[in-house]
Motif scaffolding. Sequence first.
Motif, short mmCIF file in Angstrom:
data_model
loop_
_atom_site.label_atom_id
_atom_site.label_comp_id
_atom_site.label_asym_id
_atom_site.label_seq_id
_atom_site.Cartn_x
_atom_site.Cartn_y
_atom_site.Cartn_z
N TYR A 303 11.46 -7.76 12.94
CA TYR A 303 11.99 -7.35 11.65
C TYR A 303 10.86 -7.12 10.64
N VAL A 304 10.86 -5.96 10.01
CA VAL A 304 9.86 -5.65 9.00
C VAL A 304 10.51 -4.94 7.81
N GLY A 305 11.73 -5.34 7.52
CA GLY A 305 12.42 -4.80 6.37
C GLY A 305 12.81 -3.34 6.52
N GLY A 306 12.89 -2.87 7.76
CA GLY A 306 13.28 -1.48 7.99
C GLY A 306 12.16 -0.48 7.90
N MET A 307 10.96 -0.91 7.53
CA MET A 307 9.86 0.04 7.35
C MET A 307 9.34 0.54 8.69
N ARG A 308 8.75 1.70 8.65
CA ARG A 308 8.18 2.33 9.83
C ARG A 308 6.76 1.81 10.07
N GLY A 309 6.43 1.52 11.33
CA GLY A 309 5.07 1.16 11.67
C GLY A 309 4.84 -0.34 11.75
N LEU A 310 3.81 -0.70 12.53
CA LEU A 310 3.37 -2.07 12.69
C LEU A 310 1.89 -2.16 12.34
N GLY A 312 -1.93 -1.79 12.37
CA GLY A 312 -2.72 -0.68 12.87
C GLY A 312 -2.21 0.68 12.41
N SER A 313 -1.01 0.72 11.88
CA SER A 313 -0.40 1.98 11.45
C SER A 313 -0.58 2.18 9.95
N VAL A 314 -0.76 3.43 9.53
CA VAL A 314 -0.86 3.73 8.10
C VAL A 314 0.52 3.89 7.45
N TYR A 315 1.58 3.85 8.26
CA TYR A 315 2.91 3.82 7.67
C TYR A 315 3.13 2.47 6.99
N ARG A 316 4.15 2.39 6.15
CA ARG A 316 4.31 1.24 5.27
C ARG A 316 4.47 -0.08 6.02
N GLY A 317 5.07 -0.04 7.20
CA GLY A 317 5.22 -1.26 7.98
C GLY A 317 3.89 -1.87 8.37
N GLY A 318 2.84 -1.05 8.39
CA GLY A 318 1.51 -1.56 8.73
C GLY A 318 0.69 -1.99 7.54
N VAL A 319 1.03 -1.49 6.33
CA VAL A 319 0.14 -1.71 5.19
C VAL A 319 0.80 -2.32 3.96
N ARG A 320 2.11 -2.42 3.93
CA ARG A 320 2.78 -3.05 2.78
C ARG A 320 3.03 -4.52 3.11
N VAL A 321 2.61 -5.40 2.22
CA VAL A 321 2.72 -6.84 2.48
C VAL A 321 3.24 -7.55 1.24
N PRO A 322 3.73 -8.78 1.40
CA PRO A 322 4.14 -9.57 0.23
C PRO A 322 2.93 -10.01 -0.58
N PHE A 323 3.09 -10.11 -1.88
CA PHE A 323 2.03 -10.60 -2.77
C PHE A 323 2.70 -11.34 -3.92
N PHE A 324 2.44 -12.63 -4.00
CA PHE A 324 3.00 -13.48 -5.05
C PHE A 324 1.86 -14.15 -5.80
N LEU A 325 1.93 -14.13 -7.13
CA LEU A 325 0.91 -14.75 -7.97
C LEU A 325 1.58 -15.69 -8.96
N ARG A 326 1.13 -16.95 -8.94
CA ARG A 326 1.67 -17.95 -9.86
C ARG A 326 0.54 -18.51 -10.73
N TYR A 327 0.75 -18.43 -12.04
CA TYR A 327 -0.23 -18.96 -13.02
C TYR A 327 0.57 -19.41 -14.22
N PRO A 328 1.18 -20.60 -14.15
CA PRO A 328 2.20 -21.02 -15.12
C PRO A 328 1.76 -20.98 -16.57
N SER A 329 0.52 -21.32 -16.87
CA SER A 329 0.12 -21.39 -18.27
C SER A 329 -0.04 -20.01 -18.90
N GLN A 330 -0.06 -18.96 -18.08
CA GLN A 330 -0.29 -17.62 -18.60
C GLN A 330 0.87 -16.66 -18.38
N PHE A 331 1.57 -16.80 -17.26
CA PHE A 331 2.59 -15.81 -16.93
C PHE A 331 3.89 -16.48 -16.52
N LYS A 332 4.97 -15.95 -17.05
CA LYS A 332 6.28 -16.43 -16.68
C LYS A 332 6.60 -15.98 -15.26
#
Length: 585
Positions: A303-310, A312-332
């Motif tokens: 499962y890769v959220g329906g995206m194309r590619g794994l 090694g691939s330049v399709y989104r399944g190969g290059v789109r990833v989760p990114f979470f940033l937490r910095y409580p004193s500065q950003f909600k």
Amino acid sequence: MIFKLKSACIVIITALMAFSAHAQEKKRPNVILIITDDQGYGDLGITGNDQIKTPVLDQFAKESVRLNNFYVSPVCAPTRSSLMTGRYSLRTGVRDTYNGGAIMAANEVTIAEMLKQGGYRTGIFGKWHLGDNYPSRPNDQGFDESLIHLSGGMGQVGDFTTYFEGDRSYFDPVLWHNGEQQKYTGYCSDIFADNAVQFIEQNKEQPFFCYLSFNAPHTPLQVPDTYYQKYKDIDPSIAFEKNNSTSRAMSEKDKEDARKVYAMVTNIDDNIGKLLKKVGTLGIAEDTIIIFMTDNGPQQLRYVGGMRGLKGSVYRGGVRVPFFLRYPSQFKGNKDIETTSAHIDVLPTLAQLCKVEAPSDRKIDGKSLLPLLEDKKVGWANRSLFFYWARRYPELYHNIALQKGEHKLVGQTNYNASIADFGLFNIKNDPNEQQNIVRENQDLAVDLKKEMDAVYHELIASENLVNPPPIVVGNDAENPLILNRNDASGERGIWNQEEVYGKWEVEIAPGNYNIKFKFVKPVEASGRMFLETGTVVSQMKNETKTDVIEMQNVALPKMKGSLVPFYMWKGKRIFPFWVEMEKIK
């Protein structure tokens, strides 16, 4: 008396200024950067996978700013070089995951080096994959504390301390602590996380940068049985079938691989929970930037959220990833950002947040995400991102892409192909890249191709790519030194083969050396061991069947070029598995 009072005042003022400076210094946030290996976008509960158990990361994501269109390179080492430098990997000399292409030039400035300018204590725990020898090791590139495995993965040929452990390579490993081999007990992800937590606790009184770089869930897929038992009875194809964009169905091996990956990710989730708990217990959570991301798409079909590619691939399944940033004193937290962002943006972002100077003597391809985090409008909604993946250098026009705004041009064709042979996708309307709209939008495609060509020609002319960094032999910083298979070049796809042409690109200090040649399997007697170093060829006859041959007191000249070792026996040229070189005078 007046003079004494003035002197006392000066002392007090100086002390207050020093205290103020120290207090201001303490305002610099701590940074914890967590990255996992081959964990795809779909390997989290919060990204739509209802089979995987990631309660810690799911909650962390809810407390964080979520960058929902965050991109990386299609494979490991290029992503890591871009993450560390804010530059496209080809500028850094990194072009591959092995074949000698995963060595980052020592003249690159890493996040660790940048933050050290601001008084940060720096540590890496896990995977480096940007050079295993001086001057490209983590301790050479800004890290005060380093606990890593070698090459691209534990159990792989470059990580020779775990390679021969087979299906136990992730357990009780020999790792590299500050450049020295050290035996550890336990499972690798637990070891890396525990040492990261210890580093955080030891440095809680000063700004620190902790780079926790898990090698899991990369192959070989090994996990403690207690975690595997959580998934042994699930059918991963159920999650895979959600918005599946490929006609291929999951095989039984794919399903079993997914179970192991999910188990490895749940172990990571537990380890991140320990780290977050420690940050909270120490009372530093408010002023600590914590980032979670992954390095590319999944290697195996799942499962890769329906995206194309794994991976090694330049399709989104190969290059789109989760990114979470937490910095409580500065950003909600609990906020989504849809603007396109990428691994190259992390260094300039941290430079601003940590109030340190980013490198100004070179091109930084990334942009600071601070305006996005502060809800300010930015003028780069149509920014361009370049993607490629090939085993050596970028190939015209195969597995290469340029994304600009909502459009993406993909080349999976020949060097002389017409524009109609390309793929053009509107990723806003068609996020799974299923509808090729190139024929009805050829003018747009031509414009994107012109930009792709310009970026391509600029990057392949990069100094660190044209003149790749050599491994330095005979330096006091690393003596003896071991050249491993991950950094060997020669034939394409050189891995653990015996009869293969291989070499290492080195810079040798003149002197006398003791040299050991280790082979995958014992070589037969009555052959000859050869070592070519420029115009000097050293050779000797071997009289015994052995997997280690030693040459003592070999005089080597000052040389920059190819070091070529091989064993000749009955017409066979057998390449060593690794070579140890010790300068003795």
